[in-house]
Design a protein around this motif. Structure first.
Motif, PDB file in Angstrom:
ATOM      1  N   LEU A  53     -96.136  18.491 -84.420  1.00 17.54           N
ATOM      2  CA  LEU A  53     -96.222  19.307 -83.196  1.00 17.54           C
ATOM      3  C   LEU A  53     -97.664  19.675 -82.889  1.00 17.54           C
ATOM      4  N   GLY A  54     -98.006  19.654 -81.600  1.00 18.74           N
ATOM      5  CA  GLY A  54     -99.332  20.065 -81.144  1.00 18.74           C
ATOM      6  C   GLY A  54     -99.530  21.557 -81.374  1.00 18.74           C
ATOM      7  N   ALA A  55    -100.786  21.914 -81.723  1.00 20.06           N
ATOM      8  CA  ALA A  55    -101.078  23.315 -82.074  1.00 20.06           C
ATOM      9  C   ALA A  55    -101.023  24.238 -80.867  1.00 20.06           C
ATOM     10  N   GLY A  56    -101.204  23.699 -79.672  1.00 22.81           N
ATOM     11  CA  GLY A  56    -101.236  24.570 -78.490  1.00 22.81           C
ATOM     12  C   GLY A  56     -99.864  24.880 -77.904  1.00 22.81           C
ATOM     13  N   GLY A  57     -98.795  24.443 -78.547  1.00 17.97           N
ATOM     14  CA  GLY A  57     -97.465  24.580 -77.940  1.00 17.97           C
ATOM     15  C   GLY A  57     -96.690  25.782 -78.445  1.00 17.97           C
ATOM     16  N   LYS A  58     -95.669  26.137 -77.689  1.00 16.39           N
ATOM     17  CA  LYS A  58     -94.832  27.279 -78.040  1.00 16.39           C
ATOM     18  C   LYS A  58     -93.969  26.984 -79.266  1.00 16.39           C
ATOM     19  N   ALA A  59     -93.560  25.714 -79.434  1.00 25.72           N
ATOM     20  CA  ALA A  59     -92.678  25.365 -80.542  1.00 25.72           C
ATOM     21  C   ALA A  59     -93.325  25.713 -81.884  1.00 25.72           C
ATOM     22  N   LEU A  60     -94.589  25.327 -82.065  1.00 26.34           N
ATOM     23  CA  LEU A  60     -95.261  25.595 -83.344  1.00 26.34           C
ATOM     24  C   LEU A  60     -95.436  27.099 -83.539  1.00 26.34           C
ATOM     25  N   LEU A  78     -79.249  11.178 -71.169  1.00 25.40           N
ATOM     26  CA  LEU A  78     -79.874  12.489 -70.917  1.00 25.40           C
ATOM     27  C   LEU A  78     -81.368  12.403 -70.591  1.00 25.40           C
ATOM     28  N   TRP A  79     -81.880  11.182 -70.365  1.00 21.11           N
ATOM     29  CA  TRP A  79     -83.336  11.070 -70.280  1.00 21.11           C
ATOM     30  C   TRP A  79     -83.929  11.893 -69.123  1.00 21.11           C
ATOM     31  N   GLN A  80     -83.181  12.000 -68.005  1.00 19.75           N
ATOM     32  CA  GLN A  80     -83.747  12.759 -66.882  1.00 19.75           C
ATOM     33  C   GLN A  80     -83.769  14.269 -67.174  1.00 19.75           C
ATOM     34  N   HIS A  81     -82.809  14.727 -67.976  1.00 21.29           N
ATOM     35  CA  HIS A  81     -82.832  16.137 -68.402  1.00 21.29           C
ATOM     36  C   HIS A  81     -84.060  16.382 -69.293  1.00 21.29           C
ATOM     37  N   VAL A  82     -84.320  15.426 -70.176  1.00 19.82           N
ATOM     38  CA  VAL A  82     -85.505  15.531 -71.044  1.00 19.82           C
ATOM     39  C   VAL A  82     -86.764  15.574 -70.177  1.00 19.82           C
ATOM     40  N   GLU A  83     -86.815  14.684 -69.191  1.00 28.66           N
ATOM     41  CA  GLU A  83     -88.023  14.584 -68.378  1.00 28.66           C
ATOM     42  C   GLU A  83     -88.254  15.843 -67.536  1.00 28.66           C
ATOM     43  N   ARG A  84     -87.175  16.559 -67.196  1.00 32.94           N
ATOM     44  CA  ARG A  84     -87.353  17.827 -66.473  1.00 32.94           C
ATOM     45  C   ARG A  84     -88.089  18.862 -67.332  1.00 32.94           C
ATOM     46  N   LEU A  85     -87.959  18.712 -68.658  1.00 31.44           N
ATOM     47  CA  LEU A  85     -88.659  19.643 -69.557  1.00 31.44           C
ATOM     48  C   LEU A  85     -90.110  19.219 -69.799  1.00 31.44           C
ATOM     49  N   ALA A  86     -90.405  17.956 -69.501  1.00 33.60           N
ATOM     50  CA  ALA A  86     -91.699  17.382 -69.905  1.00 33.60           C
ATOM     51  C   ALA A  86     -92.906  18.155 -69.358  1.00 33.60           C
ATOM     52  N   PRO A  87     -92.920  18.607 -68.094  1.00 32.05           N
ATOM     53  CA  PRO A  87     -94.119  19.295 -67.596  1.00 32.05           C
ATOM     54  C   PRO A  87     -94.096  20.812 -67.811  1.00 32.05           C
ATOM     55  N   LEU A  88     -93.241  21.288 -68.714  1.00 34.74           N
ATOM     56  CA  LEU A  88     -93.078  22.734 -68.914  1.00 34.74           C
ATOM     57  C   LEU A  88     -93.573  23.156 -70.295  1.00 34.74           C
ATOM     58  N   THR A  89     -93.967  24.418 -70.395  1.00 38.40           N
ATOM     59  CA  THR A  89     -94.268  25.005 -71.705  1.00 38.40           C
ATOM     60  C   THR A  89     -93.709  26.418 -71.758  1.00 38.40           C
ATOM     61  N   GLY A  90     -93.288  26.798 -72.947  1.00 41.71           N
ATOM     62  CA  GLY A  90     -92.843  28.176 -73.156  1.00 41.71           C
ATOM     63  C   GLY A  90     -94.027  29.125 -73.286  1.00 41.71           C
ATOM     64  N   CYS A  91     -95.254  28.610 -73.338  1.00 34.39           N
ATOM     65  CA  CYS A  91     -96.446  29.468 -73.484  1.00 34.39           C
ATOM     66  C   CYS A  91     -96.789  30.149 -72.165  1.00 34.39           C
ATOM     67  N   ASP A  92     -97.065  31.441 -72.233  1.00 38.32           N
ATOM     68  CA  ASP A  92     -97.496  32.214 -71.061  1.00 38.32           C
ATOM     69  C   ASP A  92     -98.650  33.108 -71.499  1.00 38.32           C
ATOM     70  N   PRO A  93     -99.870  32.888 -70.993  1.00 36.62           N
ATOM     71  CA  PRO A  93    -100.251  31.905 -69.992  1.00 36.62           C
ATOM     72  C   PRO A  93    -100.237  30.463 -70.529  1.00 36.62           C
ATOM     73  N   VAL A  94    -100.234  29.524 -69.587  1.00 38.18           N
ATOM     74  CA  VAL A  94    -100.319  28.101 -69.944  1.00 38.18           C
ATOM     75  C   VAL A  94    -101.675  27.865 -70.634  1.00 38.18           C
ATOM     76  N   PRO A  95    -101.694  27.217 -71.827  1.00 37.33           N
ATOM     77  CA  PRO A  95    -102.975  26.966 -72.511  1.00 37.33           C
ATOM     78  C   PRO A  95    -103.958  26.198 -71.615  1.00 37.33           C
ATOM     79  N   VAL A  96    -105.237  26.485 -71.787  1.00 33.90           N
ATOM     80  CA  VAL A  96    -106.281  25.883 -70.935  1.00 33.90           C
ATOM     81  C   VAL A  96    -106.132  24.366 -70.870  1.00 33.90           C
TER      82      VAL A  96
END
Ligand SMILES: Cc1cc2nc3c(=O)[nH]c(=O)nc-3n(C[C@H](O)[C@H](O)[C@H](O)COP(=O)(O)O)c2cc1C
Length: 203
Positions: A53-60, A78-96
């Motif tokens: 997992l990338g260090a800048g993400g909410k999951a880690l 389910l690929w289109q459901h996955v792709e709807r999540l692709a441009p999103l992050t649980g981080c607030d604010p969005v990392p630089v």
């Protein structure tokens, strides 16, 4: 394709995602809601599942605070459901590093059109639409690369849930009924037909 027909050349691909199953990873937010992260750097050995997992993400961030997750495996439908999540992050604010390309989203289930199911042994929720759902706990987190830009997370499976039609007997998943969604150099694929099986197959 075989070696005799083609010349082999050296290449420096900008990405090396050579085709691994997509995981939708459930982790626990500060307020005990569930964050969903699409990922594909995941592999299993015995009852261990290793995640990258990338260090800048909410999951880690979530796994460092609450050491439980669900490894949900979507099928190709389910690929289109996955792709709807692709441009999103649980981080607030969005990392630089993600600004301009990504948006913050708190409710990833609604954003993806997926449904939460309570888990049995961990707090993060499962995804009802995923035919395989593996509840797991974090055993070890190692920050990797010179700049600690990603982490290798070792998890231990606690409980596996599977749709009835993909279960064979009591102890096997039926490989002719189950098919993972594959992330192949940033494109989504399903599996082709079966080619054969290994000498240790029990099914
Ligand atoms: C199919 C797919 C596979 C991905 N694989 C990974 C991965 O293995 N590791 C990772 O850190 N990010 C991966 N990403 C990118 C994350 O999903 C993305 O950074 C997301 O914003 C993280 O969300 P979060 O910050 O809420 O955890 C992948 C994205 C997609 C669409």
């Amino acid at each position: 394709m075989n070696q005799q027909q083609f010349r082999i050349r050296e290449v420096q691909p900008s990405i090396l995602y050579f085709g691994t199953p997509v995981v939708l990873l459930s982790t626990l937010n500060e307020d005990e809601t569930t964050n969903l992260t699409p990922m594909s750097s995941a592999w299993a050995l015995g009852q261990r599942i290793v995640l990258g997992l990338g260090a800048g993400g909410k999951a880690l961030m979530n796994l460092q605070r609450w050491e439980e997750c669900v490894i949900n495996l979507p099928d190709p439908s389910l690929w289109q459901h996955v792709e709807r999540l692709a441009p999103l992050t649980g981080c607030d604010p969005v990392p630089v590093a993600k600004q301009g390309q990504y948006k913050h989203e708190k409710d990833k289930f609604s954003a993806a059109g997926l449904s939460p199911l309570p888990s049995m042994t961990v707090k993060p929720q499962r995804i009802a639409e995923c035919p395989l759902q593996i509840e797991a706990r974090v055993l070890h987190i190692q920050m990797a690369s010179e700049d600690a830009s990603f982490a290798i997370i070792e998890t231990g499976a606690l409980k596996v849930h599977a749709y009835e039609p993909i279960v064979l007997g009591d102890r096997h998943i039926d490989p002719s009924a189950w098919s993972p969604l594959i992330y192949n150099f940033r494109h989504y694929f399903g599996l082709g037909g079966e080619l054969g099986k290994t000498f240790r197959s029990e099914t």
